[in-house]
Design a protein around this motif. Structure first.
Motif, PDB file in Angstrom:
ATOM      1  N   ARG A  17       0.865  -1.190   0.000  1.00  0.00           N
ATOM      2  CA  ARG A  17       0.000   0.000   0.000  1.00  0.00           C
ATOM      3  C   ARG A  17       0.898   1.235   0.000  1.00  0.00           C
ATOM      4  NH1 ARG A  17      -4.105  -1.010   4.035  1.00  0.00           N
ATOM      5  NH2 ARG A  17      -4.953  -2.201   2.313  1.00  0.00           N
ATOM      6  N   GLN A  18       0.733   2.053  -1.041  1.00  0.00           N
ATOM      7  CA  GLN A  18       1.529   3.269  -1.164  1.00  0.00           C
ATOM      8  C   GLN A  18       0.710   4.310  -1.919  1.00  0.00           C
ATOM      9  OE1 GLN A  18       4.877   3.121  -3.851  1.00  0.00           O
ATOM     10  NE2 GLN A  18       6.016   4.621  -2.663  1.00  0.00           N
ATOM     11  N   ASP A  19       0.747   5.521  -1.419  1.00  0.00           N
ATOM     12  CA  ASP A  19       0.020   6.633  -2.035  1.00  0.00           C
ATOM     13  C   ASP A  19      -1.459   6.312  -2.226  1.00  0.00           C
ATOM     14  OD1 ASP A  19       2.423   8.043  -2.155  1.00  0.00           O
ATOM     15  OD2 ASP A  19       2.882   7.284  -4.159  1.00  0.00           O
ATOM     16  N   GLY A  20      -2.031   5.593  -1.260  1.00  0.00           N
ATOM     17  CA  GLY A  20      -3.452   5.271  -1.294  1.00  0.00           C
ATOM     18  C   GLY A  20      -3.836   4.160  -2.250  1.00  0.00           C
ATOM     19  N   ARG A  21      -2.855   3.524  -2.869  1.00  0.00           N
ATOM     20  CA  ARG A  21      -3.140   2.444  -3.830  1.00  0.00           C
ATOM     21  C   ARG A  21      -2.513   1.142  -3.360  1.00  0.00           C
ATOM     22  NH1 ARG A  21      -1.838   6.631  -8.106  1.00  0.00           N
ATOM     23  NH2 ARG A  21      -3.885   7.271  -8.838  1.00  0.00           N
ATOM     24  N   ASP A  44       7.907   1.874  -7.038  1.00  0.00           N
ATOM     25  CA  ASP A  44       8.804   2.977  -6.721  1.00  0.00           C
ATOM     26  C   ASP A  44       8.725   3.239  -5.222  1.00  0.00           C
ATOM     27  OD1 ASP A  44      10.518   5.144  -6.922  1.00  0.00           O
ATOM     28  OD2 ASP A  44       8.952   6.529  -7.570  1.00  0.00           O
ATOM     29  N   CYS A  59       7.895   0.480   6.849  1.00  0.00           N
ATOM     30  CA  CYS A  59       6.470   0.387   6.540  1.00  0.00           C
ATOM     31  C   CYS A  59       5.787  -0.342   7.694  1.00  0.00           C
ATOM     32  CB  CYS A  59       6.239  -0.342   5.214  1.00  0.00           C
ATOM     33  SG  CYS A  59       6.878  -2.025   5.163  1.00  0.00           S
ATOM     34  N   ASP A  99       2.006  -1.285   4.629  1.00  0.00           N
ATOM     35  CA  ASP A  99       1.525   0.052   4.316  1.00  0.00           C
ATOM     36  C   ASP A  99       2.667   1.063   4.418  1.00  0.00           C
ATOM     37  OD1 ASP A  99       0.155   2.432   4.071  1.00  0.00           O
ATOM     38  OD2 ASP A  99      -1.373   1.930   5.558  1.00  0.00           O
ATOM     39  N   ASP A 101       2.232   4.149   3.527  1.00  0.00           N
ATOM     40  CA  ASP A 101       1.600   5.426   3.851  1.00  0.00           C
ATOM     41  C   ASP A 101       1.560   5.650   5.364  1.00  0.00           C
ATOM     42  OD1 ASP A 101       1.196   5.853   1.150  1.00  0.00           O
ATOM     43  OD2 ASP A 101      -0.895   5.188   1.196  1.00  0.00           O
TER      44      ASP A 101
END
Length: 128
Positions: A17-21, A44, A59, A99, A101
């Protein structure tokens, strides 16, 4: 040889999970970590040393279980809260979700509400 000794991660999948995706990655025999597998598949993700020292790849495990081979940067309370170094982590269960984020200063200061806020902890300017 895998960094997390004795962990058989080949064929396992991990949701990043990164940048809401969310992005599903698969680990193979050449992957030494979740980070390696994600980078190989075009993600990335933040990283610098890949040695467990800098914590750039930190994370939070929100589902499943992982094992870390080394940890020279996370505090015991961070590990207890579910944080791992993706450069040192391999999945040890199914349904792993990590995650990226969940890395911000707001979570860290929320854990310590009575701790004085450092100048670097300040709110961003309105509209930033």
């Amino acid at each position: 040889m895998k960094r997390a000794t004795g962990v058989q991660a080949e064929g396992r999948t991990v949701t990043i999970r990164q940048d809401g995706r969310d992005r599903l990655i698969s680990l193979n025999a050449e992957d030494d970590s979740i980070l390696d597998a994600a980078l190989r598949q075009g993600a990335d993700l933040p990283f610098a040393c890949k040695g467990g020292v800098c914590a750039t790849c930190k994370c939070k495990v929100v589902s499943g279980k992982v094992a870390m081979a080394a940890n020279y940067s996370l505090e015991a309370d961070e590990v207890a809260a579910g944080y791992v170094l993706s450069c040192q982590a391999l999945p040890t269960s199914g349904d792993v979700v990590v995650d990226f984020d969940a890395r911000g200063w707001h979570e860290r200061t929320a854990d310590y509400p009575s701790r004085p806020r450092a100048a670097t902890d300040s709110e961003p300017p309105a509209g930033a």
